[in-house]
Scaffold this active site. Structure first.
Site, PDB file in Angstrom:
ATOM      1  N   ASP A 333      99.363  -3.321  10.883  1.00 38.91           N
ATOM      2  CA  ASP A 333      98.821  -2.117  11.530  1.00 38.91           C
ATOM      3  C   ASP A 333      99.742  -0.965  11.233  1.00 38.91           C
ATOM      4  O   ASP A 333     100.880  -1.171  10.854  1.00 38.91           O
ATOM      5  CB  ASP A 333      98.924  -2.292  13.060  1.00 38.91           C
ATOM      6  CG  ASP A 333      97.806  -3.099  13.621  1.00 38.91           C
ATOM      7  OD1 ASP A 333      96.934  -3.463  12.843  1.00 38.91           O
ATOM      8  OD2 ASP A 333      97.836  -3.353  14.841  1.00 38.91           O
ATOM      9  N   ASP A 635      96.085  -6.372  17.443  1.00 36.91           N
ATOM     10  CA  ASP A 635      96.328  -6.193  18.869  1.00 36.91           C
ATOM     11  C   ASP A 635      95.077  -6.259  19.733  1.00 36.91           C
ATOM     12  O   ASP A 635      95.139  -6.607  20.882  1.00 36.91           O
ATOM     13  CB  ASP A 635      97.094  -4.885  19.146  1.00 36.91           C
ATOM     14  CG  ASP A 635      96.471  -3.703  18.419  1.00 36.91           C
ATOM     15  OD1 ASP A 635      95.301  -3.803  18.037  1.00 36.91           O
ATOM     16  OD2 ASP A 635      97.161  -2.683  18.234  1.00 36.91           O
ATOM     17  N   ASP A 639      90.487  -8.519  17.001  1.00 34.67           N
ATOM     18  CA  ASP A 639      91.387  -8.949  15.933  1.00 34.67           C
ATOM     19  C   ASP A 639      91.574 -10.464  15.921  1.00 34.67           C
ATOM     20  O   ASP A 639      92.100 -11.031  14.963  1.00 34.67           O
ATOM     21  CB  ASP A 639      92.776  -8.301  16.098  1.00 34.67           C
ATOM     22  CG  ASP A 639      92.754  -6.823  15.733  1.00 34.67           C
ATOM     23  OD1 ASP A 639      91.895  -6.442  14.926  1.00 34.67           O
ATOM     24  OD2 ASP A 639      93.587  -6.073  16.253  1.00 34.67           O
TER      25      ASP A 639
HETATM   26  P1  ATP Z   1      96.267   1.098  13.838  1.00 37.23           P
HETATM   27  O1  ATP Z   1      95.064   0.279  13.521  1.00 37.23           O
HETATM   28  O2  ATP Z   1      97.167   1.258  12.704  1.00 37.23           O
HETATM   29  O3  ATP Z   1      96.965   0.722  15.094  1.00 37.23           O
HETATM   30  P2  ATP Z   1      94.875   3.297  15.081  1.00 37.23           P
HETATM   31  O4  ATP Z   1      95.535   3.242  16.420  1.00 37.23           O
HETATM   32  O5  ATP Z   1      94.630   4.636  14.503  1.00 37.23           O
HETATM   33  O6  ATP Z   1      95.693   2.580  13.981  1.00 37.23           O
HETATM   34  P3  ATP Z   1      92.477   2.490  16.332  1.00 37.23           P
HETATM   35  O7  ATP Z   1      93.144   2.254  17.626  1.00 37.23           O
HETATM   36  O8  ATP Z   1      91.426   1.599  15.849  1.00 37.23           O
HETATM   37  O9  ATP Z   1      93.510   2.535  15.177  1.00 37.23           O
HETATM   38  O10 ATP Z   1      91.912   3.978  16.387  1.00 37.23           O
HETATM   39  C1  ATP Z   1      91.050   4.453  15.411  1.00 37.23           C
HETATM   40  C2  ATP Z   1      90.762   5.922  15.661  1.00 37.23           C
HETATM   41  O11 ATP Z   1      90.110   6.074  16.906  1.00 37.23           O
HETATM   42  C3  ATP Z   1      91.996   6.778  15.763  1.00 37.23           C
HETATM   43  O12 ATP Z   1      92.417   7.248  14.522  1.00 37.23           O
HETATM   44  C4  ATP Z   1      91.546   7.902  16.655  1.00 37.23           C
HETATM   45  O13 ATP Z   1      90.885   8.896  15.889  1.00 37.23           O
HETATM   46  C5  ATP Z   1      90.557   7.248  17.568  1.00 37.23           C
HETATM   47  N1  ATP Z   1      91.184   6.871  18.834  1.00 37.23           N
HETATM   48  C6  ATP Z   1      92.197   6.025  19.027  1.00 37.23           C
HETATM   49  N2  ATP Z   1      92.503   5.893  20.323  1.00 37.23           N
HETATM   50  C7  ATP Z   1      91.658   6.676  20.984  1.00 37.23           C
HETATM   51  C8  ATP Z   1      91.451   6.981  22.366  1.00 37.23           C
HETATM   52  N3  ATP Z   1      92.173   6.434  23.342  1.00 37.23           N
HETATM   53  N4  ATP Z   1      90.482   7.849  22.678  1.00 37.23           N
HETATM   54  C9  ATP Z   1      89.718   8.398  21.713  1.00 37.23           C
HETATM   55  N5  ATP Z   1      89.864   8.141  20.418  1.00 37.23           N
HETATM   56  C10 ATP Z   1      90.811   7.315  20.038  1.00 37.23           C
END
Ligand code: ATP
Length: 899
Positions: A333, A635, A639
């Protein structure tokens, strides 16, 4: 069992208010004194674990061993023959062996218990109007438990708020389809599966969020009543260990049979008296069985597990330790693993213009805009309002430190709102949340519905810009008015921010009537207004950069799989030093590929963006079919399939869900990529140490057995007696081998490519090594024994010399075996480690006692030796070391791969 709160009607049949009354609690949660009082009254929220085996059974189990049987037979025979001394020594050995095994097993169990403790489940509660993360064991009846996707419900709760909650209750009902929950009371006689207003301990939240009042904890929960057996007992066992144990068992049987045949043949055709022959055969069997091996291997493994835990990687399934050393691809990630996950909004874009945001971390000093560009005031308020209300995080001040409870990105948005001049607490009080669509990695946005006290309603949204742009049909202008949406312009701005490595998030709103109290995705079909976008800084971790470089050196490819924007991912990947950052593949692109195309892409590309958990599973499969041994991090609840499928599934301990942890082989306590690299390093070290322990111990048995067989065959006196062999195998060798279990990593352990997962453990090199060293040991034992006889030393002294020679050769061989491939005769090699010197000194002292102390002389029939004969022993050791160094040098033109 402690008493539990009683109620005249079952919890699922009571309206929520009544449950609050019965349990004497409110919707703002319990206070610390109330929690303490209830904890004392109702006990901890724990199920009784698997009962440990009673001590006597553990002790008895130590006697179920081929070696012990042989020794008991030998003791009986010697007793019948009236050789009381032999009998008592053999019996003493039996007891010693059992006690040592007993203690070792106890320590291994302790090591595992400590690890289990590190993985104790956590729960999020609402206490005194605040979110808190606590040990699930501290939950008490009346607590408000907060649930989200991926959680394992930690106690039985009566739900009082649900938002799209789906719970998998297969554990209790056998029904594998997740159940949609509600807050409604149900009929008193509703079966467990129909009690929609309840969530039960042990069940898994598949989607949505909820809050529930804890009504039962520990053994009184439904799962506690069915059984107390949630806790599965892990054992220190890996495929290699199983293989070695089986090998040792079969070897023992073969040896016993061979021994019996030798006895019969010798009796029928030989000239030795039966008693002597019997003792010779006992010596032979004892000599050939690698008694110490299983214990040493278990200890090596236990030490590896402990070392990994100190490097923040907790092993949940033992076999993974071996797999770790063969890992060739790590898929990680981004957020929090490769980056610090300490976010700060660095820029905002409002009405088509970008404004920088100053400040430091979560400290609210700082401003939006600068002298060159002031943000339009009418836009700041809606921006700040959305940032605060469409948000589940809280900032907590601990002295000078500010900590985020919840998602760091949301924490950064709270800080942004404060910088925009909003009183965040007052705003939350004024606009309570009525309903929500929780964030979901597939949706990539979240939305909340709020009402103020003057009859207004508003839906607020935040999420990935591409996603929100498809939902919005208008945007706010500089005066706060509404104008048609200009998506291209926004997408350009998004790219500008993302190229700087900023994580980009869009914020939007939709005014609604005060009468609306339920929020569904249909409500977002029209009328949504884009407020603006923000760019969040999330710097790469310094230690992750170093760890990536280390992995590359070790022939391990690192790939980043993120949910973030492609350009953000690329910018961060380049800073981290990933290999192929020119080409980024997005989830959408992966969707259009068939398995063959995916296989090629998965191997070539190192950065995958805007992926969903399903893509991870496909990527793991593709990389595995290209013969990769894949480690994958995860996480979220979705997954789990990828984590299970990966050769090494790694879950995040801090931000990871319980579902991900349960599907994984390893849990990272600090969510840090560097810990994965450290685990790979430890995995390689443990594997190498297991290999060293085996190549150290087997030739000792080989050498001893060979010298007895040769003596028997050519009718010579035995150079070592059965009791002396027991001494060497159970004392000297085990002590020396302990030194290997603590051996640190070889300096070049992370400079070699990963070992091939398909390579056999006992490869031709190891077999050759074992044969060669066995022969060297045989030569040493025979040469010194015969020399001593010819020098007129007498049988007892000659045997004493032979035993000392064998042990001295072992000591020198220990130095050789520490570096299987590289030269041992280096300064570093000779200096060794403190542990190696401790075991060498211990063995020297033991050998001196064995040779010179009269009780030992009486027991083992040894005799004091003069200085000159004794010098021969280390000399023979030097010869062993030199021959092996020579052999390494001859072999080295063909550099071996793997460890
Ligand atoms: P990784 O997979 O590397 O941990 P990540 O945290 O960006 O990366 P996700 O958690 O799947 O991956 O989030 C994907 C996208 O969703 C983010 O890039 C963001 O634009 C949006 N996002 C993440 N968290 C939130 C939230 N709490 N509220 C609204 N949008 C969110």
């Amino acid at each position: 069992m402690m008493d539990q709160p009683q109620s005249s009607r079952p919890w699922h049949a009571q309206p929520v208010e009544q449950v609050y009354d019965t349990l004497n609690c409110t919707s703002s949660g319990l206070s610390p004194p109330e929690v303490a009082e209830r904890l004392a009254r109702y006990g901890e929220n724990r199920l009784p674990g698997v009962k440990p085996r009673p001590l006597w059974r553990r002790l008895l189990a130590q006697f179920q061993h081929v070696l012990i049987y042989i020794l008991l037979v030998a003791a009986t025979v010697t007793a019948v023959l009236g050789h009381w001394l032999d009998t008592s020594v053999i019996l003493a050995v039996v007891v010693l062996q059992a006690v040592v095994g007993f203690i070792q097993e106890g320590r291994a169990e302790q090591a595992l218990a400590a690890i289990r403790h590190m993985l104790a489940p956590k729960a999020t509660v609402w206490r005194k109007g605040e979110r808190q993360r606590i040990d699930a064991a501290e939950l008490v009846p009346g607590d408000l438990l907060l649930l989200e996707a991926g959680d394992r419900v930690a106690a039985d709760v009566r739900l009082d708020q649900v938002h799209g909650l789906k719970v998998d209750e297969a554990l209790l009902t056998g029904e594998s389809v997740a159940v949609d929950k509600s807050v409604e009371a149900q009929a008193e006689d509703a079966p467990l599966g129909d009690r929609l207003g309840m969530a039960y301990s042990g069940t898994l939240v598949r989607a949505g969020t909820a809050r529930g009042i804890v009504v039962a904890t520990g053994e009184t929960t439904e799962i506690g009543r069915i059984s107390g057996l949630l806790d599965t007992l892990t054992v220190l066992q890996t495929p290699l260990l199983e293989q070695m144990n089986r090998f040792a068992k079969y070897l023992s049987l073969v040896i016993v049979l061979a021994g019996a045949m030798v006895f019969i043949a010798g009796w029928l055709f030989g000239s030795r008296p039966p008693v002597e022959l019997f003792m010779a055969v006992v010596a032979l069997t004892v000599a050939a069985i690698p008694e110490g091996l299983p214990a040493i291997l278990t200890i090596t493994l236990a030490i590896g597990v402990r070392r990994m835990a100190t490097r923040q990687a907790v092993v949940r399934r033992m076999p993974v330790i071996e797999t770790l050393g063969a890992v060739s691809v790590i898929c990680s990630d981004k957020t929090g693993t490769l980056t610090r996950n300490e976010m700060m909004v660095a820029a905002v874009v409002l009405a088509g213009r970008e404004y920088p945001v100053s400040g430091d971390g979560y400290i609210v000093d700082g401003r939006i805009g600068d002298v060159a560009a002031e943000p339009p005031a009418p836009l700041l308020e809606p921006l700040a309002q959305a940032a605060v209300l469409c948000n589940d995080a809280q900032l907590e001040h601990k002295g000078d430190q500010i900590q985020v409870l919840g998602d760091p990105m949301e924490g950064a948005l709270l800080v942004l709102a404060a910088k925009a001049g909003l009183d965040t607490k007052a705003c939350s009080g004024q606009w309570p949340r009525v309903d929500e669509i929780p964030f979901d990695a597939d949706l990539r946005y979240m939305a909340t519905l709020h009402h103020d006290h003057q009859g207004h309603g508003v839906i607020l949204l935040k999420g990935a810009p591409e996603r929100l742009l498809t939902l919005c049909d208008s945007q706010l202008d500089e005066q706060g008015g509404v104008q048609p949406l200009r998506p291209e312009q926004w997408l350009q701005q998004v790219e500008i921010l993302a190229e700087q490595g900023l994580r980009v998030l869009a914020l939007a709103r939709k005014p609604v009537a005060a009468s609306q109290v339920v929020l569904a995705s249909d409500d977002l079909a029209s009328g949504v207004q884009l407020i603006g976008i923000v760019g969040l800084m999330d710097p790469p971790r310094q230690e992750a950069m170093e760890a990536i470089a280390e992995c590359h050196q070790a022939g391990v490819r690192v790939k980043m799989i993120t949910g973030d924007h492609a350009l953000t991912a690329r910018a961060i990947a380049a800073r981290l030093g990933l290999r192929n950052t020119e080409r980024v593949a997005t989830g959408q692109e992966l969707d259009g590929l068939d398995d063959q195309q995916l296989l090629a892409l998965a191997q070539e590309v190192d950065v995958f963006a805007r992926t969903s958990p399903e893509h991870k599973l496909r990527l793991v499969q593709a990389l595995q079919s290209a013969h990769g041994v894949v480690a994958m991090t995860g996480d979220g609840v979705n997954d789990a399939p990828a984590l299970k499928r990966a050769d090494v599934g790694i879950a995040m301990g801090v931000k990871g869900s319980e579902a991900a942890r349960e599907a994984s082989d390893i849990v990272l306590l600090d969510d840090n990529f560097a810990s994965i690299a450290a685990a790979v390093r430890e995995g390689r070290t443990v594997y190498a140490n297991l290999k060293k322990a085996i190549s150290f111990l087997l030739p000792i048995n080989g050498g001893e057995a060979a010298s007895l067989v040769v003596a028997l065959l050519i009718g010579l006196t035995l150079p070592i007696t059965a009791l002396q062999i027991l001494w060497v195998n159970l004392v000297s060798s085990v002590v020396l081998a302990m030194g290997l279990a603590f051996e640190p990593a070889e300096p070049d352990v992370m400079r070699k490519p990963p070992r091939s997962a398909r390579a056999a453990f006992l490869d031709s090199f190891l077999v050759w090594r074992i044969v060669l060293v066995s022969l060297l040991f045989l030569g040493g034992i025979f040469a010194t024994f015969q020399w001593a006889l010819h020098a007129g030393l007498g049988e007892g002294a000659a045997r004493t010399l032979a035993v000392n020679t064998l042990v001295a050769m072992e000591v020198f061989y220990l130095f050789a075996v520490r570096y299987l491939d590289s030269p041992a005769l280096t300064l570093r090699g000779v200096l060794g480690t403190p542990t190696v010197w401790i075991v060498v000194l211990a063995v020297t002292a033991l050998q001196l006692a064995f040779t010179y102390s009269s009780p030992m002389q009486a027991l083992f029939a040894t005799e004091s030796l003069g200085l000159w004969p004794l010098i021969l022993a280390p000399l023979a050791g030097v010869v062993v070391l030199l021959v092996l160094e020579l052999e390494k040098r001859v072999r080295r033109p063909d550099p071996r791969t793997g460890d």
